[in-house]
Write a protein that holds these residues in place. Structure first.
Motif, mmCIF file in Angstrom:
data_model
loop_
_atom_site.group_PDB
_atom_site.id
_atom_site.type_symbol
_atom_site.label_atom_id
_atom_site.label_comp_id
_atom_site.label_asym_id
_atom_site.label_seq_id
_atom_site.Cartn_x
_atom_site.Cartn_y
_atom_site.Cartn_z
ATOM 1 N N PHE A 1 4.032 19.094 -15.129
ATOM 2 C CA PHE A 1 5.287 18.569 -14.593
ATOM 3 C C PHE A 1 6.436 19.538 -14.869
ATOM 4 N N ASP A 2 7.454 19.440 -14.016
ATOM 5 C CA ASP A 2 8.691 20.138 -14.305
ATOM 6 C C ASP A 2 9.510 19.340 -15.326
ATOM 7 N N ASP A 3 9.345 18.042 -15.289
ATOM 8 C CA ASP A 3 10.311 17.174 -15.977
ATOM 9 C C ASP A 3 9.692 16.242 -17.004
ATOM 10 N N ARG A 4 8.389 16.339 -17.208
ATOM 11 C CA ARG A 4 7.729 15.441 -18.159
ATOM 12 C C ARG A 4 6.685 16.197 -18.963
ATOM 13 N N PRO A 5 6.406 15.721 -20.171
ATOM 14 C CA PRO A 5 5.387 16.404 -20.981
ATOM 15 C C PRO A 5 3.971 16.155 -20.453
ATOM 16 N N ASP A 6 3.062 16.975 -20.894
ATOM 17 C CA ASP A 6 1.667 16.856 -20.466
ATOM 18 C C ASP A 6 1.045 15.507 -20.817
ATOM 19 N N ASP A 7 1.578 14.849 -21.859
ATOM 20 C CA ASP A 7 1.030 13.541 -22.231
ATOM 21 C C ASP A 7 1.124 12.547 -21.084
ATOM 22 N N ASP A 8 2.039 12.776 -20.161
ATOM 23 C CA ASP A 8 2.194 11.852 -19.033
ATOM 24 C C ASP A 8 1.224 12.148 -17.891
ATOM 25 N N MET A 9 0.405 13.179 -18.054
ATOM 26 C CA MET A 9 -0.525 13.534 -16.980
ATOM 27 C C MET A 9 -1.923 13.015 -17.335
ATOM 28 N N PRO A 10 -2.631 12.418 -16.368
ATOM 29 C CA PRO A 10 -3.997 11.984 -16.675
ATOM 30 C C PRO A 10 -4.827 13.156 -17.239
ATOM 31 N N THR A 11 -5.607 12.855 -18.260
ATOM 32 C CA THR A 11 -6.375 13.889 -18.964
ATOM 33 C C THR A 11 -7.244 14.715 -18.016
ATOM 34 N N LEU A 12 -7.891 14.020 -17.084
ATOM 35 C CA LEU A 12 -8.795 14.741 -16.178
ATOM 36 C C LEU A 12 -8.026 15.696 -15.269
ATOM 37 N N ASP A 13 -6.841 15.294 -14.856
ATOM 38 C CA ASP A 13 -6.037 16.176 -13.997
ATOM 39 C C ASP A 13 -5.629 17.427 -14.762
ATOM 40 N N LEU A 14 -5.211 17.217 -16.000
ATOM 41 C CA LEU A 14 -4.797 18.346 -16.825
ATOM 42 C C LEU A 14 -5.981 19.307 -17.013
ATOM 43 N N ARG A 15 -7.131 18.718 -17.264
ATOM 44 C CA ARG A 15 -8.330 19.542 -17.458
ATOM 45 C C ARG A 15 -8.648 20.351 -16.201
ATOM 46 N N ARG A 16 -8.516 19.693 -15.041
ATOM 47 C CA ARG A 16 -8.850 20.397 -13.792
ATOM 48 C C ARG A 16 -7.785 21.425 -13.421
ATOM 49 N N PHE A 17 -6.539 21.093 -13.666
ATOM 50 C CA PHE A 17 -5.479 22.102 -13.475
ATOM 51 C C PHE A 17 -5.831 23.360 -14.278
ATOM 52 N N ASN A 18 -6.175 23.125 -15.539
ATOM 53 C CA ASN A 18 -6.450 24.266 -16.424
ATOM 54 C C ASN A 18 -7.709 25.017 -16.003
ATOM 55 N N ALA A 19 -8.705 24.271 -15.570
ATOM 56 C CA ALA A 19 -9.961 24.926 -15.172
ATOM 57 C C ALA A 19 -9.753 25.788 -13.920
ATOM 58 N N LEU A 20 -9.028 25.268 -12.945
ATOM 59 C CA LEU A 20 -8.792 26.038 -11.715
ATOM 60 C C LEU A 20 -7.921 27.258 -12.005
ATOM 61 N N ALA A 21 -6.889 27.043 -12.825
ATOM 62 C CA ALA A 21 -5.964 28.143 -13.092
ATOM 63 C C ALA A 21 -6.567 29.186 -14.025
ATOM 64 N N ALA A 22 -7.575 28.791 -14.789
ATOM 65 C CA ALA A 22 -8.220 29.786 -15.669
ATOM 66 C C ALA A 22 -8.770 30.928 -14.823
ATOM 67 N N ARG A 23 -9.293 30.573 -13.664
ATOM 68 C CA ARG A 23 -9.787 31.616 -12.747
ATOM 69 C C ARG A 23 -8.609 32.461 -12.224
ATOM 70 N N GLY A 24 -7.480 31.786 -11.987
ATOM 71 C CA GLY A 24 -6.284 32.512 -11.549
ATOM 72 C C GLY A 24 -5.839 33.521 -12.595
ATOM 73 N N THR A 25 -5.835 33.098 -13.837
ATOM 74 C CA THR A 25 -5.438 33.995 -14.919
ATOM 75 C C THR A 25 -6.406 35.166 -15.027
ATOM 76 N N GLU A 26 -7.687 34.848 -14.903
ATOM 77 C CA GLU A 26 -8.711 35.894 -14.988
ATOM 78 C C GLU A 26 -8.514 36.942 -13.883
#
Ligand SMILES: [Zn+2]
Length: 563
Positions: free
Chosen positions: A275-300
């Motif tokens: 979020f721009d305006d809220r902490p990660d605690d407000d995001m469903p765990t699975l969404d956060l995990r998938r955001f991170n998994a997809l972006a890990a490839r972006g970082t790589e």
């Protein structure tokens, strides 16, 4: 048509010609249309890339790419063109790209804000944050207005010697200005540092900074948590009040097959997520995990760090940003959304340990020197322009020079553009391939009695994302499940049930992580599979059409032959 090159910034005319040229090159793979007109009446162009022979664009899962909502952030437009060019020209030679173009749709708006972008390329240029519409004021307030006073196509800085200036020359490099120490009372020389420009209604003594007449920020206009301009700089008079943001929102809402959303900006060398305006605690765990998994490839692929705007990219630690496009796309549409901030001269200069925002307020002078060295050695001293004298019509003798904000900070120099954007094309294709996609596994017809048949259709999601894409989409009731529909012929009738069968959401491969997930009790099952069943009364040999569809995961059509 000459194919595009990625070694310069595109003005409106060349961008338009290039897009139409790409579409003309492969009309089977790409179309161009206008989704609206800008404030000044320029077309906002949307390119749609998919293989039309494998189905219409709206029947396939899609990604959305929008660029250049901020006037000077041209690199995003170049990256958008690079993506389209790659999809079109590598189709015949690259099996993976052909698969992506056959099975997915890419919606690409290379320039959301053509007016502002055009002004930044004019000679002399004007650099605006975003829209060119005069808001919140139409009058000219007194004060310093940025302008290319020596008409060399650049807006640099002016330094003026002044005994009460807050700046002095660095002892390490005479070009670099550093802040005077609190107890620095020596004779100087000291300097004032101003943007290159003129002073409107100059009184001969004071130089206020004139408030911007055109301070709309189109990326503060989206309806997620929108706040009035007094609370959110640039927000404008109302959410989506501007033709550019309205055109984007209308086009996106009309394409419910979008599953991932990319906003191209500069700069920082970062992939930002909600979020721009809220902490990660407000995001469903699975969404956060998938955001991170997809972006890990972006970082790589790109070397760009992946961070949350709220946690790591806040301009003001006590305030948040609202009305941003990425948070709108995640929060209101329930799709994965990122803001890519292309390019970082800081990283290029070899500085590795820095905070994206705080660095600009404070950093060691060694960082400035590293940046100067990079500009000198690698860019022919174009990143930092050595001071030169200029006779200013109002201020007298000044020196022009300093950081070349537009061509060093905001955008890479031309010869580095392609290398900067190319890995992002790769990452966006990766994310497109991660979207959910319905596939037909089996159609089974079984005779139960003389004229009674059982029809079973087994479908699967062969993508990585679940058909709902995000948990947010479920929480907010944004997406329907898979629906199977049997079309009867006049001779056929259902024995029981409905022609339409709801199969719910189907999981994607993102459900699995490691064999030791869930503390070793990983058991996979078939949550990616759904079965629709009908019992019909019809004559042998009858052919019935079955459609299976999902707003995000695509459409399937098949015939069930009663035999
Ligand atoms: Zn931006």
């Amino acid at each position: 048509m000459a194919t595009p090159t990625f070694d310069h910034l595109y003005d409106y005319e060349e961008l338009t010609t290039t897009l139409h040229g790409l579409a003309a090159l492969r009309p089977d793979l790409m179309t161009v249309e206008s989704i609206g007109k800008s404030h000044e009446g320029r077309e906002i162009l949307l390119a749609t890339a998919t293989n039309s022979r494998t189905g219409p664009h709206h029947e396939k899962p899609a990604i959305w790419v929008g660029a250049n909502i901020h006037s000077v952030e041209h690199t995003g437009a170049v990256a958008a063109l690079h993506l389209l060019h790659t999809l079109i020209t590598s189709y015949d030679t690259d099996e993976r790209i052909a698969y992506a173009v056959d099975t997915r749709t890419f919606y690409v708006v290379p320039r959301i804000n053509p007016d502002g972008a055009e002004l930044s390329l004019a000679v002399p240029p004007t650099y605006l944050r975003s829209s060119t519409r005069k808001w919140p004021r139409t009058d000219d307030a007194p004060g310093l207005v940025e302008r290319d006073v020596d008409c060399d196509g650049r807006i640099l800085s002016m330094r003026i010697e002044d005994p009460n200036g807050a700046w002095k020359k660095s002892e390490h490099d005479q070009r670099l200005l550093v802040a005077r120490a609190a107890d620095d009372y020596h004779a100087g020389p000291y300097y004032r540092l101003l943007a290159e420009g003129d002073v409107r209604d100059y009184d001969g003594a004071t130089i206020p900074i004139a408030p911007e007449r055109r301070s709309l920020d189109l990326n503060r206009q989206f309806p997620a948590q929108w706040r009035v301009a007094g609370e959110q700089q640039g927000a404008g008079p109302a959410p989506l009040s501007e033709p550019e943001t309205r055109a984007v929102a209308d086009a996106v809402i009309a394409r419910p097959n979008i599953c991932a959303y990319f906003c191209h900006h500069t700069f920082s060398g970062a992939i930002l997520r909600p979020f721009d305006d809220r902490p990660d605690d407000d995001m469903p765990t699975l969404d956060l995990r998938r955001f991170n998994a997809l972006a890990a490839r972006g970082t790589e692929l790109t070397g760009y760090k992946h961070v949350s705007v709220f946690h790591d990219f806040r301009y003001d630690p006590k305030d948040v940003i609202t009305g941003g496009e990425d948070t709108w796309a995640y929060d209101h549409l329930g799709v994965y959304a990122w803001t890519t901030e292309f390019w970082s001269p800081i990283v290029k200069a070899g500085i590795t340990d820095f905070h994206f925002i705080k660095w600009f307020d404070d950093h060691p002078v060694s960082d400035d020197l590293a940046l100067l060295r990079y500009s000198d050695d690698e860019l022919g001293a174009t990143g930092f322009v050595d001071w030169y004298e200029f006779d200013h019509p109002q201020l007298g003798k000044v020196e022009l020079g300093g950081w070349n904000w537009f061509r060093f900070w905001t955008n890479p120099p031309d010869h580095l553009l392609e290398a900067e954007v190319a890995p992002h094309t790769e990452w966006e294709i990766f994310c497109a391939l991660a979207t959910p996609r319905l596939v037909m596994r089996e159609v089974i017809t079984e005779r139960v009695a003389e004229r009674v048949w059982r029809i079973r259709v087994v479908v699967e999601n062969d993508g990585w994302m679940p058909t709902n894409v995000t948990e947010r989409a479920i929480d907010r009731k944004l997406v329907r499940g898979v629906e199977a529909e049997l079309t009867l012929t006049p001779d056929a009738r259902l024995v029981r049930g409905n022609t339409s069968v709801e199969l719910g959401q189907l999981a994607g491969r993102s459900r699995v992580t490691t064999m030791l997930g869930d503390f070793g009790s990983t058991t996979d099952g078939t949550p990616d599979r759904g079965v629709a069943e009908w019992v019909v009364d019809a004559a042998a040999g009858t052919e019935l059409c079955v459609t299976v569809s999902h707003p995000r995961a695509g459409f399937l059509r098949t015939n069930a032959v009663l035999a």
